[in-house]
Design an enzyme around this catalytic site. Structure first.
Site, PDB file in Angstrom:
ATOM      1  N   GLU A  81       0.822  -1.209   0.000  1.00 31.33           N
ATOM      2  CA  GLU A  81       0.000   0.000   0.000  1.00 31.33           C
ATOM      3  C   GLU A  81       0.856   1.259   0.000  1.00 31.33           C
ATOM      4  O   GLU A  81       0.536   2.239  -0.672  1.00 31.33           O
ATOM      5  CB  GLU A  81      -0.950   0.010   1.211  1.00 31.33           C
ATOM      6  N   GLU A 108     -12.020   0.948 -10.199  1.00 32.41           N
ATOM      7  CA  GLU A 108     -11.685   0.049 -11.316  1.00 32.41           C
ATOM      8  C   GLU A 108     -12.566   0.228 -12.553  1.00 32.41           C
ATOM      9  O   GLU A 108     -12.063   0.176 -13.688  1.00 32.41           O
ATOM     10  CB  GLU A 108     -11.710  -1.416 -10.849  1.00 32.41           C
ATOM     11  N   ASP A 133      -5.388  -9.809  -8.309  1.00 30.29           N
ATOM     12  CA  ASP A 133      -5.694  -8.917  -9.428  1.00 30.29           C
ATOM     13  C   ASP A 133      -4.501  -8.228 -10.081  1.00 30.29           C
ATOM     14  O   ASP A 133      -4.212  -8.403 -11.263  1.00 30.29           O
ATOM     15  CB  ASP A 133      -6.726  -7.868  -8.992  1.00 30.29           C
TER      16      ASP A 133
HETATM   17  C1  DMJ Z   1      -6.310   0.659  -4.852  1.00 30.78           C
HETATM   18  O1  DMJ Z   1      -5.527   0.810  -3.745  1.00 30.78           O
HETATM   19  C2  DMJ Z   1      -5.557   0.012  -5.968  1.00 30.78           C
HETATM   20  O2  DMJ Z   1      -6.222   0.225  -7.164  1.00 30.78           O
HETATM   21  C3  DMJ Z   1      -5.367  -1.450  -5.748  1.00 30.78           C
HETATM   22  O3  DMJ Z   1      -4.763  -2.074  -6.843  1.00 30.78           O
HETATM   23  C4  DMJ Z   1      -6.706  -2.103  -5.529  1.00 30.78           C
HETATM   24  N1  DMJ Z   1      -7.434  -1.484  -4.475  1.00 30.78           N
HETATM   25  C5  DMJ Z   1      -7.555  -0.066  -4.461  1.00 30.78           C
HETATM   26  C6  DMJ Z   1      -8.721   0.490  -5.217  1.00 30.78           C
HETATM   27  O4  DMJ Z   1      -9.825  -0.281  -5.250  1.00 30.78           O
END
Ligand code: DMJ
Length: 673
Positions: A304, A572, A437
């Protein structure tokens, strides 16, 4: 050893449990009271203080505990990491010493067949295209026609527009509240005036009729302005109630802390620059210059903090040329490096950036595959800029190990990897959602970042997409929406996280860069599905997870379980809409994005400033605000919406930049040849 004091304490706390009869109980109570009186004043005070303290702790910890329980399914709460060994992949950035081995791959068409013999001919045929979707059942009329009798207080305050309808006698009949302003569409305002002019409540028939009216096209320039307005509104809340903290809690008008590093502010820097919000950017820059310090005894999550902080600082440096951001990026990048000191070289999930120590989560030595494979763009770029290869070496070691690892299924990876053994664990479950993902996203994007030279990355990506087709792709009943399900020990679970909606955009990006045209076909189909995940909900906002019907008994393609009804303002879908519009110029993608922005404004906007996650996308009357604005709403969601509506396709050209998984654009490396 006999201890009168201990006995007294036990009888005080457990007395009732051991009472067998009234007499016994009475005796015990008397004896308790006697013993209580025998205690010194100090002892009694201490006991009372302790009880009061425990009570207060219980009360205080309740909200944060429930918050954690709710967030358990959120992929943004990640805790794991992987390892790797040395070997194959390494894009050598321009300026760094060694040269990439040949095997240059300028585009998919030029890939020698021996590199991926069967990839050019997908063995699984494309699913048939879904028929044009019916309009979703009429749940959403224009705002004015939606009765909002029970609109919660948080939505109606602070000078928000309030339209009071009157009956024919002029009496007060009902209130219809529009909880947003500024970002309004003229068309809807027009509809509103028309219906209120009759002096009557809108009926369902009215609503349906109005909903079926062809919306007046809102000019791109107005939409762009609407995004700026939304950003300013979010920033207003952040500034007023959470300045310098990680996240805004807009309803309680306070802040939440995760790392204590001004996460929202850093995540939003390049968005402000791209949106042209100079004043806001200037004040944020000042904070970075004067207040931001990474010399803190605090545990941060490697993934993160890499995608949000390191990525945000690097992209802001590139956009502005201001070395303040590069210096900060170097500082945080260096402080994150202890995470890689593990037996397997797969990094731990957590690093203390003040002490220089790292550790896995308390309950496991496993790491999340997506986390350890989605920090590469940022660390590689840091090496290129600093000419210090340590960052690139560390993350590419991870890539090499995962590339060679056993346990994949047709290129699909399990969700966990062990930091000691370096092997996949808990095999048998495959998803393109949470915990896996961005592994797929970063395969393609690293290949692009390095100038399409690292064939193993491309090979892994192409195999994985074929793996998706073969194992995870299904169509719904009755409307034949294409979706990506999850595989669990050979059994397909027809559910899809909203997180998977990054995939249409990534597939389209690959097709734009010469990968097979059927990747674009799949992107078009999945984009429709992600759109329907919004359009079919009563609020126009997608749930966190959708369940798809393979054989519908209720006429619906999509069901939502009660626990999955929340919306965290995730990016997304609008991210993919942005890619799809850039590559197709089909205006429907802009219209879909516009609908989403309006729904955010209608159901998540907090009048005093900020936007909030909500708990129930199926309840427009009470969407159940959760009092949290995630940093990615400013870092990603509003940025992608702005770029979607902007007519300037050179603004962050997709031939010059790749976006990291937190929407921070990093340059595609210039060719060394
Ligand atoms: C973000 O922190 C990033 O896009 C991550 O890859 C997935 N989760 C969140 C947004 O949904």
């Amino acid at each position: 050893m006999y201890s009168p004091q201990r006995q007294d304490f036990v009888s005080l706390t457990l007395g009732d449990q051991y009472s067998r009869s009234y007499t016994n109980g009475k005796h015990r109570r008397q004896s308790c009271w006697r013993k209580w009186k025998q205690l010194s004043r100090l002892q009694r005070s201490l006991i009372l203080f302790l009880l009061a303290f425990l009570f207060i702790c219980g009360i205080l910890s309740y909200p944060s505990l429930t918050e954690q329980w709710r967030g358990l399914s959120d992929r943004s709460i990640k805790e794991d990491w992987v390892e790797m060994d040395n070997g194959g992949l390494r894009p050598i950035p321009p300026g760094l010493v060694p040269k990439i081995p040949p095997g240059v791959v300028p585009g998919f068409q030029d890939i020698p067949p021996e590199v991926m013999p069967e990839i050019q001919r997908p063995s699984i045929p494309l699913l048939p295209k879904p028929p044009a979707m019916r309009k979703p059942p009429s749940k959403r009329g224009p705002p004015v026609l939606q009765k909002r009798g029970n609109v919660s207080d948080w939505q109606v305050k602070d000078g928000e527009e309030e339209i009071v309808k009157r009956d024919e006698d002029g009496g007060k009949e009902a209130k219809t509240v529009i909880s947003w302003r500024g970002a309004m569409i003229e068309a809807e305002q027009g509809t509103e005036l028309q219906s209120t002019a009759h002096g009557k409540e809108g009926t369902v028939a009215d609503a349906e009729k109005a909903a079926s009216l062809k919306p007046v096209t809102v000019k791109a320039v107005d939409r762009v302005e609407a995004v700026r307005e939304a950003f300013r509104h979010a920033w207003k809340g952040y500034k007023a109630f959470a300045w310098g903290h990680d996240e805004l809690k807009p309803i309680s008008k306070t802040h939440g802390e995760w790392f204590g590093l001004g996460l929202t502010l850093i995540d939003a820097l390049d968005t402000m620059w791209i949106l042209g919000l100079k004043d806001e950017f200037a004040e944020a820059r000042k904070w970075v210059e004067t207040e931001l310090s990474f010399s803190k005894n605090v545990d941060v999550n490697l993934f993160e903090s890499t995608i949000r902080i390191l990525g945000g600082l690097l992209s802001t440096y590139h956009l502005t040329g201001d070395t303040l951001f590069l210096d900060k990026a170097k500082d945080i990048g260096f402080r994150l490096m202890p995470a890689f000191k593990t037996p397997s070289k797969i990094p731990y999930s957590d690093v203390n950036i003040g002490k220089g120590t790292a550790h896995p989560p308390r309950w496991t030595t496993d790491s999340t595959v997506a986390e350890v494979t989605s920090i590469q763009l940022e660390f590689r770029e840091l090496s290129r800029l600093t000419q210090d290869p340590q960052y690139q070496n560390a993350v590419e070691e991870v890539t090499r190990q995962v590339h060679r690892l056993e346990g994949k299924r047709d290129g699909l990876v399990p969700m966990f990897i062990n930091t000691n053994s370096g092997k996949f664990t808990r095999r048998g479950a495959f998803t393109l959602g949470a915990r896996a993902d961005s592994y797929y996203e970063y395969l393609l994007k690293q290949w692009l970042q390095g100038g399409k030279k690292e064939t193993e990355l491309l090979e892994d990506y192409l195999q994985a997409i074929e793996g998706v087709r073969k194992n995870l792709l299904r169509q719904t009943s009755p409307s034949k929406l294409t979706f990506v399900g999850e595989l669990s020990n050979g059994h397909l679970n027809p559910k899809m996280d909203h997180l998977v909606c990054f995939l249409p955009g990534t597939l389209a990006l690959g097709a734009h860069n010469g990968l097979p045209a059927d990747h674009m076909d799949l992107a078009l189909q999945l984009m429709e599905t992600c759109h329907q995940m919004y359009a079919q909900m009563e609020t126009g906002l997608s749930p966190e997870i959708a369940h798809f019907n393979l054989q519908s008994s209720n006429g619906r393609d999509i069901d939502v379980k009660p626990a999955d009804r929340h919306n965290l303002l995730r990016p997304e879908t609008v991210e993919s809409l942005f890619y799809m519009y850039r590559f197709t110029k089909d205006s429907k993608y802009r219209d879909w994005g516009w609908d989403i922005l309006q729904s955010f404004n209608k159901y998540t906007r907090v009048p005093s400033g900020g936007y909030t996650s909500i708990g129930n996308v199926r309840d427009p009357v009470n969407p159940a605000p959760r009092d949290k604005m995630e940093s990615f709403f400013l870092g990603e969601t509003l940025k992608y919406l702005f770029l979607l509506f902007s007519d300037d396709s050179e603004l962050i050209s997709l031939d010059k930049y790749i976006f990291n998984t937190e929407a921070h654009p990093l340059p595609i490396w210039p060719s060394t040849s």
